[in-house]
Enzyme design. Structure first.
Site, PDB file in Angstrom:
ATOM      1  N   ARG A 169       0.574  -1.391   0.134  1.00  0.00           N
ATOM      2  CA  ARG A 169      -0.118  -0.139  -0.342  1.00  0.00           C
ATOM      3  C   ARG A 169       0.381   0.978  -0.069  1.00  0.00           C
ATOM      4  NH1 ARG A 169      -3.521  -3.207   3.658  1.00  0.00           N
ATOM      5  NH2 ARG A 169      -1.969  -2.948   5.070  1.00  0.00           N
ATOM      6  N   GLU A 191       5.185 -11.645  14.922  1.00  0.00           N
ATOM      7  CA  GLU A 191       4.404 -11.998  16.057  1.00  0.00           C
ATOM      8  C   GLU A 191       4.614 -13.500  16.045  1.00  0.00           C
ATOM      9  OE1 GLU A 191      -0.261 -12.723  17.744  1.00  0.00           O
ATOM     10  OE2 GLU A 191      -0.177 -11.523  15.422  1.00  0.00           O
TER      11      GLU A 191
END
Length: 181
Positions: free
Chosen positions: A66, A103
């Site tokens: 993006r 994560e």
């Protein structure tokens, strides 16, 4: 230059929240609704152009994917080059990579070794739509610096303040976030 309250509202109201995407408990900030809102996109791009036109930038680097949208549009407005910072394995030619922690595991981003045309000290703005924990942005910032460019600033449309990612990036370069949420 800072967005006024009306401009902030136009931009923020154009961003859709998608609950439980990409996994339960996550509220995804969907910028596709900003992109298809001509008023909001114009407010955003006018602000970015006004802010950065006096920075004497040579390039804008955008983070996959993006950051490509906003970075390329701003580079066009400023009449300068655009450089993509891609996920590993997506760029042909000679690249340099930077690994960062997720994560559950690791990922990598890369940039062409000659992304800034071997210009030592090229003035670069790095852009992405959102900063959360800062892992990708830190890795991308290091890549820009590793090409011997001068990373002038890192710009985000949205800063998820509670995740403190900006603090990590500020160890490398100044950060500008349009909206802190």
């Amino acid at each position: 230059m800072i967005l006024n309250e009306e401009e902030k509202k136009v931009i923020l109201d154009s961003i859709r929240d998608v609950n439980d995407f990409p996994k339960p408990g996550i509220v995804f900030k969907d910028i596709t609704t900003l992109l298809n809102n001509k008023e909001a996109f114009q407010v955003l791009m006018n602000h970015l152009e006004s802010r950065y036109k006096s920075y004497n930038l040579d390039y804008i680097a955008g983070i996959d994917s993006r950051g490509f949208i906003f970075g390329a549009a701003l580079a066009d407005r400023l009449g300068i080059g655009f450089v993509p910072v891609r996920k590993k394995g997506k760029l042909p030619g000679t690249t340099i990579c930077e690994k960062y922690e997720l994560e559950y595991g690791f990922d990598e981003v890369e940039i062409h070794i000659d992304a800034f045309n071997n210009q030592i000290g090229a003035r670069v703005l790095l852009m992405d739509d959102l900063i959360a924990t800062g892992g990708t942005a830190v890795a991308a910032s290091r890549l820009v610096v590793d090409t011997n460019a001068n990373l002038i600033e890192v710009c985000f449309l949205l800063n998820l303040e509670f995740l403190n990612g900006v603090k990590r990036v500020e160890e490398i370069a100044p950060v500008y976030s349009l909206l802190n949420i």
